[in-house]
Design a protein around this motif. Sequence first.
Motif, PDB file in Angstrom:
ATOM      1  N   ALA A 178       1.303  -1.354   0.332  1.00  0.00           N
ATOM      2  CA  ALA A 178      -0.217   0.335  -0.050  1.00  0.00           C
ATOM      3  C   ALA A 178       1.164   1.250  -0.086  1.00  0.00           C
ATOM      4  CB  ALA A 178      -0.430  -0.188   1.956  1.00  0.00           C
ATOM      5  N   LEU A 179       1.872   1.359   0.962  1.00  0.00           N
ATOM      6  CA  LEU A 179       2.633   1.929   1.213  1.00  0.00           C
ATOM      7  C   LEU A 179       3.529   2.494  -0.570  1.00  0.00           C
ATOM      8  CD1 LEU A 179       3.951   2.053   4.639  1.00  0.00           C
ATOM      9  CD2 LEU A 179       2.504   4.142   3.625  1.00  0.00           C
ATOM     10  N   ILE A 180       3.858   1.450  -0.738  1.00  0.00           N
ATOM     11  CA  ILE A 180       4.594   1.388  -2.223  1.00  0.00           C
ATOM     12  C   ILE A 180       3.793   2.328  -3.584  1.00  0.00           C
ATOM     13  CG2 ILE A 180       5.653   0.048  -3.734  1.00  0.00           C
ATOM     14  CD1 ILE A 180       7.242  -1.382  -2.135  1.00  0.00           C
ATOM     15  N   ALA A 181       2.762   1.639  -3.811  1.00  0.00           N
ATOM     16  CA  ALA A 181       1.753   1.830  -4.332  1.00  0.00           C
ATOM     17  C   ALA A 181       1.092   3.648  -4.131  1.00  0.00           C
ATOM     18  CB  ALA A 181       0.135   1.152  -4.298  1.00  0.00           C
ATOM     19  N   TYR A 182       1.477   4.032  -3.712  1.00  0.00           N
ATOM     20  CA  TYR A 182       1.147   5.156  -2.894  1.00  0.00           C
ATOM     21  C   TYR A 182       1.565   6.437  -3.356  1.00  0.00           C
ATOM     22  CZ  TYR A 182       0.017   9.775  -0.093  1.00  0.00           C
ATOM     23  OH  TYR A 182       0.132  11.214  -0.169  1.00  0.00           O
ATOM     24  N   LEU A 183       3.686   5.754  -2.859  1.00  0.00           N
ATOM     25  CA  LEU A 183       4.776   7.044  -3.038  1.00  0.00           C
ATOM     26  C   LEU A 183       4.900   6.464  -4.928  1.00  0.00           C
ATOM     27  CD1 LEU A 183       7.230   6.074  -0.741  1.00  0.00           C
ATOM     28  CD2 LEU A 183       6.187   8.465  -1.439  1.00  0.00           C
ATOM     29  N   VAL A 184       4.369   5.568  -5.611  1.00  0.00           N
ATOM     30  CA  VAL A 184       4.899   5.701  -7.039  1.00  0.00           C
ATOM     31  C   VAL A 184       4.015   6.420  -7.315  1.00  0.00           C
ATOM     32  CG1 VAL A 184       4.932   4.154  -8.533  1.00  0.00           C
ATOM     33  CG2 VAL A 184       5.648   3.188  -6.969  1.00  0.00           C
ATOM     34  N   SER A 185       2.427   6.608  -7.140  1.00  0.00           N
ATOM     35  CA  SER A 185       1.495   7.076  -7.722  1.00  0.00           C
ATOM     36  C   SER A 185       1.165   8.482  -7.673  1.00  0.00           C
ATOM     37  CB  SER A 185       0.205   6.908  -7.221  1.00  0.00           C
ATOM     38  OG  SER A 185      -0.307   6.650  -5.702  1.00  0.00           O
ATOM     39  N   VAL A 186       1.200   8.976  -6.702  1.00  0.00           N
ATOM     40  CA  VAL A 186       1.851  10.129  -6.342  1.00  0.00           C
ATOM     41  C   VAL A 186       2.643  11.006  -6.511  1.00  0.00           C
ATOM     42  CG1 VAL A 186       2.267  12.386  -4.283  1.00  0.00           C
ATOM     43  CG2 VAL A 186       1.018   9.986  -4.204  1.00  0.00           C
ATOM     44  N   LEU A 187       4.399  10.123  -6.736  1.00  0.00           N
ATOM     45  CA  LEU A 187       5.121  10.783  -7.094  1.00  0.00           C
ATOM     46  C   LEU A 187       4.898  11.314  -8.908  1.00  0.00           C
ATOM     47  CD1 LEU A 187       8.094   9.237  -5.336  1.00  0.00           C
ATOM     48  CD2 LEU A 187       8.163  11.115  -5.700  1.00  0.00           C
ATOM     49  N   VAL A 188       4.323  10.273  -9.391  1.00  0.00           N
ATOM     50  CA  VAL A 188       4.009   9.679 -10.806  1.00  0.00           C
ATOM     51  C   VAL A 188       3.186  11.056 -11.377  1.00  0.00           C
ATOM     52  CG1 VAL A 188       2.714   9.198 -12.875  1.00  0.00           C
ATOM     53  CG2 VAL A 188       4.496   7.560 -11.223  1.00  0.00           C
ATOM     54  N   ALA A 189       2.246  11.593 -10.540  1.00  0.00           N
ATOM     55  CA  ALA A 189       1.301  12.624 -10.729  1.00  0.00           C
ATOM     56  C   ALA A 189       1.921  13.519 -10.661  1.00  0.00           C
ATOM     57  CB  ALA A 189       0.307  11.927  -9.505  1.00  0.00           C
ATOM     58  N   GLU A 190       2.843  13.441  -9.846  1.00  0.00           N
ATOM     59  CA  GLU A 190       3.306  15.031  -9.314  1.00  0.00           C
ATOM     60  C   GLU A 190       4.244  16.038 -10.452  1.00  0.00           C
ATOM     61  OE1 GLU A 190       2.239  17.120  -7.118  1.00  0.00           O
ATOM     62  OE2 GLU A 190       0.895  15.722  -6.618  1.00  0.00           O
ATOM     63  N   ARG A 191       5.117  14.615 -10.905  1.00  0.00           N
ATOM     64  CA  ARG A 191       6.176  14.706 -11.968  1.00  0.00           C
ATOM     65  C   ARG A 191       4.974  15.580 -13.106  1.00  0.00           C
ATOM     66  NH1 ARG A 191       9.325   9.869 -15.428  1.00  0.00           N
ATOM     67  NH2 ARG A 191      11.053  11.155 -16.995  1.00  0.00           N
ATOM     68  N   ARG A 192       4.318  14.557 -13.469  1.00  0.00           N
ATOM     69  CA  ARG A 192       3.242  14.461 -14.889  1.00  0.00           C
ATOM     70  C   ARG A 192       3.180  16.703 -13.938  1.00  0.00           C
ATOM     71  NH1 ARG A 192      -0.554   9.852 -15.392  1.00  0.00           N
ATOM     72  NH2 ARG A 192       0.814   8.494 -17.079  1.00  0.00           N
ATOM     73  N   ARG A 193       2.379  17.541 -13.295  1.00  0.00           N
ATOM     74  CA  ARG A 193       2.082  18.106 -13.484  1.00  0.00           C
ATOM     75  C   ARG A 193       3.128  18.817 -12.995  1.00  0.00           C
ATOM     76  NH1 ARG A 193      -2.655  18.919 -10.881  1.00  0.00           N
ATOM     77  NH2 ARG A 193      -1.935  21.390  -9.617  1.00  0.00           N
ATOM     78  N   ARG A 194       4.479  19.288 -12.758  1.00  0.00           N
ATOM     79  CA  ARG A 194       5.191  19.550 -12.519  1.00  0.00           C
ATOM     80  C   ARG A 194       6.129  19.752 -14.305  1.00  0.00           C
ATOM     81  NH1 ARG A 194       8.840  17.126  -9.867  1.00  0.00           N
ATOM     82  NH2 ARG A 194       9.846  15.756 -11.205  1.00  0.00           N
ATOM     83  N   GLN A 195       6.205  18.917 -15.586  1.00  0.00           N
ATOM     84  CA  GLN A 195       6.636  19.504 -16.705  1.00  0.00           C
ATOM     85  C   GLN A 195       4.955  19.628 -17.172  1.00  0.00           C
ATOM     86  OE1 GLN A 195       6.320  14.829 -17.703  1.00  0.00           O
ATOM     87  NE2 GLN A 195       8.673  14.401 -17.203  1.00  0.00           N
ATOM     88  N   ALA A 196       3.743  19.974 -17.086  1.00  0.00           N
ATOM     89  CA  ALA A 196       3.136  20.647 -16.819  1.00  0.00           C
ATOM     90  C   ALA A 196       3.295  22.022 -16.489  1.00  0.00           C
ATOM     91  CB  ALA A 196       1.371  19.800 -17.239  1.00  0.00           C
ATOM     92  N   LYS A 237       3.251  19.166  -5.791  1.00  0.00           N
ATOM     93  CA  LYS A 237       3.644  19.644  -4.718  1.00  0.00           C
ATOM     94  C   LYS A 237       5.276  18.938  -4.370  1.00  0.00           C
ATOM     95  CE  LYS A 237      -0.802  17.320  -2.815  1.00  0.00           C
ATOM     96  NZ  LYS A 237      -1.125  16.913  -3.479  1.00  0.00           N
ATOM     97  N   PRO A 238       6.348  19.386  -3.651  1.00  0.00           N
ATOM     98  CA  PRO A 238       7.313  19.027  -3.950  1.00  0.00           C
ATOM     99  C   PRO A 238       7.298  17.452  -2.629  1.00  0.00           C
ATOM    100  CG  PRO A 238       7.248  20.798  -1.648  1.00  0.00           C
ATOM    101  CD  PRO A 238       5.986  20.460  -3.020  1.00  0.00           C
ATOM    102  N   LEU A 239       8.602  16.844  -3.149  1.00  0.00           N
ATOM    103  CA  LEU A 239       9.383  16.042  -2.776  1.00  0.00           C
ATOM    104  C   LEU A 239       8.695  15.642  -1.056  1.00  0.00           C
ATOM    105  CD1 LEU A 239       9.983  12.995  -2.969  1.00  0.00           C
ATOM    106  CD2 LEU A 239      12.325  14.053  -3.053  1.00  0.00           C
ATOM    107  N   ALA A 240       9.520  16.514  -0.055  1.00  0.00           N
ATOM    108  CA  ALA A 240       9.231  17.139   0.921  1.00  0.00           C
ATOM    109  C   ALA A 240       7.834  16.383   1.890  1.00  0.00           C
ATOM    110  CB  ALA A 240      10.385  17.797   1.342  1.00  0.00           C
ATOM    111  N   GLU A 241       7.273  17.165   0.995  1.00  0.00           N
ATOM    112  CA  GLU A 241       5.815  17.049   1.328  1.00  0.00           C
ATOM    113  C   GLU A 241       4.616  15.067   0.846  1.00  0.00           C
ATOM    114  OE1 GLU A 241       1.212  19.187   0.538  1.00  0.00           O
ATOM    115  OE2 GLU A 241       2.725  20.336   0.064  1.00  0.00           O
ATOM    116  N   VAL A 242       4.885  14.244  -0.126  1.00  0.00           N
ATOM    117  CA  VAL A 242       4.630  13.902  -0.898  1.00  0.00           C
ATOM    118  C   VAL A 242       5.613  12.524   0.602  1.00  0.00           C
ATOM    119  CG1 VAL A 242       5.238  12.011  -2.301  1.00  0.00           C
ATOM    120  CG2 VAL A 242       4.727  14.561  -3.026  1.00  0.00           C
ATOM    121  N   LEU A 243       6.494  12.628   0.927  1.00  0.00           N
ATOM    122  CA  LEU A 243       7.045  11.975   2.011  1.00  0.00           C
ATOM    123  C   LEU A 243       6.077  12.454   3.459  1.00  0.00           C
ATOM    124  CD1 LEU A 243      11.049  11.699   0.963  1.00  0.00           C
ATOM    125  CD2 LEU A 243       9.270  10.394   0.628  1.00  0.00           C
TER     126      LEU A 243
END
Length: 425
Positions: free
Chosen positions: A212-230, A235-241
């Motif tokens: 569950a934790l790995i799935a959460y981290l991967v999904s959020v990091l992928v989503a935030e990367r797309r938002r940054r590219q757009a 959300k910065p990495l510190a907030e995600v963690l």
Amino acid sequence: MSQQTHETEGVEVSEENTAARRDPRLLATVASPSGWWDAVKRNLKGGELGPVPVIVGLILIGVVFQSMNDRFLSPQNLSNLTVQIAAVGLMTTGVIMVLLLGEIDLSIGSVSGLSAGVLAVLAVRHGVSEWTAIGVAVGIGLLVGLLHGFVFAKMGVPAFVVTLAGLLGWQGLHLYLMGSDGSINTSASGPIAMLTQTYFVPVVGWFLVIVALIAYLVSVLVAERRRRQARLPYKPLAEVLFRAALLAVPLVGGVWILNQYKGVPLAFLIFVGFVVVLDLVLRKTRYGRMVYAVGGNSEAARRAGIRVDLIRITVFGIASTLAAIGGIMLVSRNFAASVSTGGGAELMMAIAAAVIGGTSLFGGRGNAYSALLGGLVLGAITSGLLLLQMDTSVRFMITAAVLLIAVILDAVSRRGRKTHARGGG
């Protein structure tokens, strides 16, 4: 003429005026305690209370009942609580879908009872395989929901009237199926019983936490990367963690406590699984966005090209299907189906849990996790009062008070959002 700040090249609108017109939801949070606190204050000012009131309520309930009976937070009692809330919790997830449309379904309890009756009649009286009986019972729930949705969406009959008729009609059919016996006992060792009598060994619980934790981290990091590219706020990495750490606390604590008794119960995993899937559907799919759109403003959704009738029919179908699964859970827990299955307080508890968990009665606001939070609140109240050997009347009165507080918070929150929107310009 508006106040302007002249610089070497061009004209820049003053920072104060720009901030006043900026939608707070588009403000990126600074990765620091002060930044997170600023975000919390913005949300509270805008009427976005989130799950905070429910979490605070759960903590208070735990403290009060534990001080009155030290068995309340024992692993055995908490394990029993997770199994007890599964049936009504599944019904609540269906209620949430209907509430998101700004409608109501009064037939949830009767549909769960009818499905329970069909299950018992097929499996016991006619000797049908229990798995087949489960499938037929779920299918009955789906058909009933689609019928309700069709009459509501295509014939224009108010959902309140349609489902009120369903409440009476399906309850009558349920009584007819049960016959003069009034109760049918099911096997204590087959697939039906397994749904609420199965517990997993500790290693399975820890494995699920890690996944569950790995799935959460991967999904959020992928989503935030797309938002940054757009070039959108992200959300910065510190907030995600930080958010992942907050999620880990209840997951690790919950599994550790449950493992002290028999392990993580299958019934609770089924309930949580449906909550997670429904949450992903509502947040990540086009269908989910259309459900929110129809609940927010059905006419605007229609003009935007959304097939409003289809959304309404499918939502009622989903709600009744989940009610049917809840009815199956009731049979599994009691080893029997009776004329009272689904006909007691299940309907009111399901609606109360949805509202207490944070789903708005006005439509367009809420999420699947309202079922989990609201179910835990009501389950904790029920469990605590049973330990204190208090009468059912006291439980109903306390539940009514909690429900009223939740509705008041919803109304105040709604008014705050409107005021904030007008103030934002």
